[in-house]
Design an enzyme around this catalytic site. Sequence first.
Site, PDB file in Angstrom:
ATOM      1  N   LYS A 261       0.877  -1.181   0.000  1.00 58.90           N
ATOM      2  CA  LYS A 261       0.000   0.000   0.000  1.00 58.90           C
ATOM      3  C   LYS A 261       0.906   1.220   0.000  1.00 58.90           C
ATOM      4  O   LYS A 261       1.789   1.336   0.856  1.00 58.90           O
ATOM      5  CB  LYS A 261      -0.913   0.023   1.224  1.00 58.90           C
ATOM      6  CG  LYS A 261      -1.796   1.291   1.217  1.00 58.90           C
ATOM      7  CD  LYS A 261      -2.880   1.259   2.271  1.00 58.90           C
ATOM      8  CE  LYS A 261      -2.371   1.665   3.621  1.00 58.90           C
ATOM      9  NZ  LYS A 261      -3.473   1.837   4.592  1.00 58.90           N
TER      10      LYS A 261
ATOM     11  N   GLN B 199     -11.656   8.244  11.221  1.00 60.22           N
ATOM     12  CA  GLN B 199     -11.622   6.805  11.551  1.00 60.22           C
ATOM     13  C   GLN B 199     -12.584   6.447  12.682  1.00 60.22           C
ATOM     14  O   GLN B 199     -13.034   5.306  12.784  1.00 60.22           O
ATOM     15  CB  GLN B 199     -10.210   6.381  11.988  1.00 60.22           C
ATOM     16  CG  GLN B 199      -9.114   6.683  10.993  1.00 60.22           C
ATOM     17  CD  GLN B 199      -9.207   5.844   9.737  1.00 60.22           C
ATOM     18  OE1 GLN B 199      -9.753   4.729   9.745  1.00 60.22           O
ATOM     19  NE2 GLN B 199      -8.721   6.375   8.640  1.00 60.22           N
TER      20      GLN B 199
ATOM     21  N   SER C 222      -4.679  11.551  16.488  1.00 62.82           N
ATOM     22  CA  SER C 222      -3.306  11.786  16.016  1.00 62.82           C
ATOM     23  C   SER C 222      -2.517  12.533  17.082  1.00 62.82           C
ATOM     24  O   SER C 222      -1.674  13.365  16.779  1.00 62.82           O
ATOM     25  CB  SER C 222      -3.338  12.562  14.702  1.00 62.82           C
ATOM     26  OG  SER C 222      -4.208  13.675  14.830  1.00 62.82           O
TER      27      SER C 222
ATOM     28  N   MET D 162      -5.482   2.689  18.616  1.00 60.84           N
ATOM     29  CA  MET D 162      -5.389   2.575  17.163  1.00 60.84           C
ATOM     30  C   MET D 162      -4.747   3.781  16.482  1.00 60.84           C
ATOM     31  O   MET D 162      -4.440   3.745  15.297  1.00 60.84           O
ATOM     32  CB  MET D 162      -6.801   2.374  16.581  1.00 60.84           C
ATOM     33  CG  MET D 162      -7.565   1.209  17.160  1.00 60.84           C
ATOM     34  SD  MET D 162      -6.717  -0.375  17.029  1.00 60.84           S
ATOM     35  CE  MET D 162      -6.630  -0.588  15.261  1.00 60.84           C
TER      36      MET D 162
ATOM     37  N   THR E 194      -1.846   5.591  17.168  1.00 59.88           N
ATOM     38  CA  THR E 194      -0.392   5.759  17.078  1.00 59.88           C
ATOM     39  C   THR E 194       0.184   4.799  16.048  1.00 59.88           C
ATOM     40  O   THR E 194       0.263   3.599  16.280  1.00 59.88           O
ATOM     41  CB  THR E 194       0.254   5.539  18.467  1.00 59.88           C
ATOM     42  OG1 THR E 194      -0.257   6.536  19.346  1.00 59.88           O
ATOM     43  CG2 THR E 194       1.763   5.668  18.402  1.00 59.88           C
TER      44      THR E 194
ATOM     45  N   LYS F 261       3.934   9.834  17.846  1.00 60.09           N
ATOM     46  CA  LYS F 261       2.530   9.914  18.279  1.00 60.09           C
ATOM     47  C   LYS F 261       2.378   9.152  19.592  1.00 60.09           C
ATOM     48  O   LYS F 261       3.110   8.180  19.849  1.00 60.09           O
ATOM     49  CB  LYS F 261       1.593   9.300  17.234  1.00 60.09           C
ATOM     50  CG  LYS F 261       1.428  10.149  15.981  1.00 60.09           C
ATOM     51  CD  LYS F 261       0.351   9.532  15.099  1.00 60.09           C
ATOM     52  CE  LYS F 261       0.316  10.173  13.734  1.00 60.09           C
ATOM     53  NZ  LYS F 261      -0.565   9.449  12.802  1.00 60.09           N
TER      54      LYS F 261
HETATM   55  P1  NAD Z   1      -8.615  12.827  11.641  1.00 59.58           P
HETATM   56  O1  NAD Z   1      -7.689  13.917  11.214  1.00 59.58           O
HETATM   57  O2  NAD Z   1      -9.902  12.665  10.933  1.00 59.58           O
HETATM   58  O3  NAD Z   1      -8.928  12.969  13.205  1.00 59.58           O
HETATM   59  C1  NAD Z   1      -7.875  13.249  14.110  1.00 59.58           C
HETATM   60  C2  NAD Z   1      -8.327  12.984  15.520  1.00 59.58           C
HETATM   61  O4  NAD Z   1      -7.235  13.279  16.402  1.00 59.58           O
HETATM   62  C3  NAD Z   1      -9.485  13.873  15.985  1.00 59.58           C
HETATM   63  O5  NAD Z   1     -10.203  13.198  16.992  1.00 59.58           O
HETATM   64  C4  NAD Z   1      -8.745  15.083  16.546  1.00 59.58           C
HETATM   65  O6  NAD Z   1      -9.523  15.813  17.476  1.00 59.58           O
HETATM   66  C5  NAD Z   1      -7.604  14.371  17.253  1.00 59.58           C
HETATM   67  N1  NAD Z   1      -6.430  15.237  17.417  1.00 59.58           N
HETATM   68  C6  NAD Z   1      -5.857  16.034  16.485  1.00 59.58           C
HETATM   69  N2  NAD Z   1      -4.785  16.652  17.021  1.00 59.58           N
HETATM   70  C7  NAD Z   1      -4.700  16.241  18.311  1.00 59.58           C
HETATM   71  C8  NAD Z   1      -3.809  16.510  19.382  1.00 59.58           C
HETATM   72  N3  NAD Z   1      -2.795  17.377  19.233  1.00 59.58           N
HETATM   73  N4  NAD Z   1      -4.019  15.892  20.575  1.00 59.58           N
HETATM   74  C9  NAD Z   1      -5.063  15.016  20.739  1.00 59.58           C
HETATM   75  N5  NAD Z   1      -5.928  14.723  19.751  1.00 59.58           N
HETATM   76  C10 NAD Z   1      -5.741  15.322  18.557  1.00 59.58           C
HETATM   77  O7  NAD Z   1      -7.732  11.499  11.568  1.00 59.58           O
HETATM   78  P2  NAD Z   1      -8.240  10.003  11.424  1.00 59.58           P
HETATM   79  O8  NAD Z   1      -8.240   9.628   9.983  1.00 59.58           O
HETATM   80  O9  NAD Z   1      -9.458   9.782  12.239  1.00 59.58           O
HETATM   81  O10 NAD Z   1      -6.988   9.215  12.060  1.00 59.58           O
HETATM   82  C11 NAD Z   1      -6.773   9.241  13.470  1.00 59.58           C
HETATM   83  C12 NAD Z   1      -5.424   8.604  13.762  1.00 59.58           C
HETATM   84  O11 NAD Z   1      -5.457   7.227  13.391  1.00 59.58           O
HETATM   85  C13 NAD Z   1      -4.257   9.211  12.986  1.00 59.58           C
HETATM   86  O12 NAD Z   1      -3.147   9.304  13.856  1.00 59.58           O
HETATM   87  C14 NAD Z   1      -3.984   8.200  11.896  1.00 59.58           C
HETATM   88  O13 NAD Z   1      -2.656   8.235  11.425  1.00 59.58           O
HETATM   89  C15 NAD Z   1      -4.286   6.926  12.648  1.00 59.58           C
HETATM   90  N6  NAD Z   1      -4.558   5.753  11.818  1.00 59.58           N
HETATM   91  C16 NAD Z   1      -4.104   4.560  12.274  1.00 59.58           C
HETATM   92  C17 NAD Z   1      -4.336   3.420  11.541  1.00 59.58           C
HETATM   93  C18 NAD Z   1      -3.867   2.091  12.058  1.00 59.58           C
HETATM   94  O14 NAD Z   1      -3.889   1.096  11.323  1.00 59.58           O
HETATM   95  N7  NAD Z   1      -3.463   1.997  13.295  1.00 59.58           N
HETATM   96  C19 NAD Z   1      -5.027   3.499  10.323  1.00 59.58           C
HETATM   97  C20 NAD Z   1      -5.524   4.725   9.902  1.00 59.58           C
HETATM   98  C21 NAD Z   1      -5.292   5.865  10.668  1.00 59.58           C
END
Ligand code: NAD
Length: 320
Positions: A66, A137, A198, A218, A220, A225
Amino acid sequence: MLIIPEALIADLVTPEDAFAAVEATFAAMARGEACNFPVVREALGEGRQYGFKSGLDRAGRTLGLKAGGYFPGNAAKGIANHQSTVCLFDPETGRPTAMVGGNLLTALRTAAASAISIDRLARQDAKVLGMVGAGHQAAFQLRAAARVRRFEKVVAWNLHPEMLPRLGAVAAELGLPFEAVSLDRLGAEADVIVTITSSPAAALLDAHVRPGTHLACMGTDTKGKQEVEPALLARARLFTDEVAQSVSIGETQHAIAAGLIAAADITPLGAVIAGLAEGRRSDREITLFDGTGVGLQDLAVAQAAVSRAVERGIARKVEI
Ligand code: NAD
């Protein structure tokens, strides 16, 4: 080579398909039939991140990668900030077999991993789901969690509270009462906690979480992070998708750096699925799944999309 565009994915892969594909992949990893290759992730400047997750599943006959990342300027152009595409190859010849839109698949496979951890590790009598995070997510995570336990209520916290009503609407769709709460209340009430932010620093602290809780951490998925306090990891029994990723880019990186835990303390969830390791041992134990997101998950759900598209005769073929 077959092309499966992003727009077709929603009709091709259900959350149940993603759950089955990811569960089989985790078990294949634990049996040594499938392996992930090292993750490549680079900063492109101006907040853009790009990288590759890849692997080979001998049992599932899947080889591929990917390619994707985060492009913060996209929202202003009307497209999603997270962009990804899965490429599949014939493991015998290396010839490309498919290119598959990876955006929805990423959300489905990530939610599936978290739901599998809840299914395998949470107490059977779990009633309250705690959500930390309310971004893109989070909605997928909430829907997937609701499929594996009979939750009666959702409590949620987000650093940006204005995002919570959108998650509340998802809970309402599922017929679940929803309440925005402090982290103190969330930890005191939740039987299962999903963190999906994030965040660069721990928000959920050891003192917030009570015995018997299952956590699916999920958010980090990269160095730097952090969602939960390392002391909580030292108190919990730890599970992950892939130990090598967990200690380097996952939530355990911080507890490892602080010398609170060692890689040997972390059990691959696939080993529990394959019957090679114990899951939850008591109702008082805290279990924590560090979901870092592995390439094999992406390949598994992309392969499911390809198989379904071929069955329906809607895969577009191009010569390459
Ligand atoms: P998004 O940008 O739609 O949402 C971000 C979330 O993090 C929101 O709830 C926001 O309020 C919060 N946030 C932003 N800055 C912050 C900070 N400084 N302190 C605390 N919270 C904060 O992102 P998303 O698509 O929902 O993804 C969320 C996280 O999941 C990301 O870190 C992304 O990389 C990760 N992710 C992980 C996987 C995995 O397989 N583990 C897969 C996809 C995404």
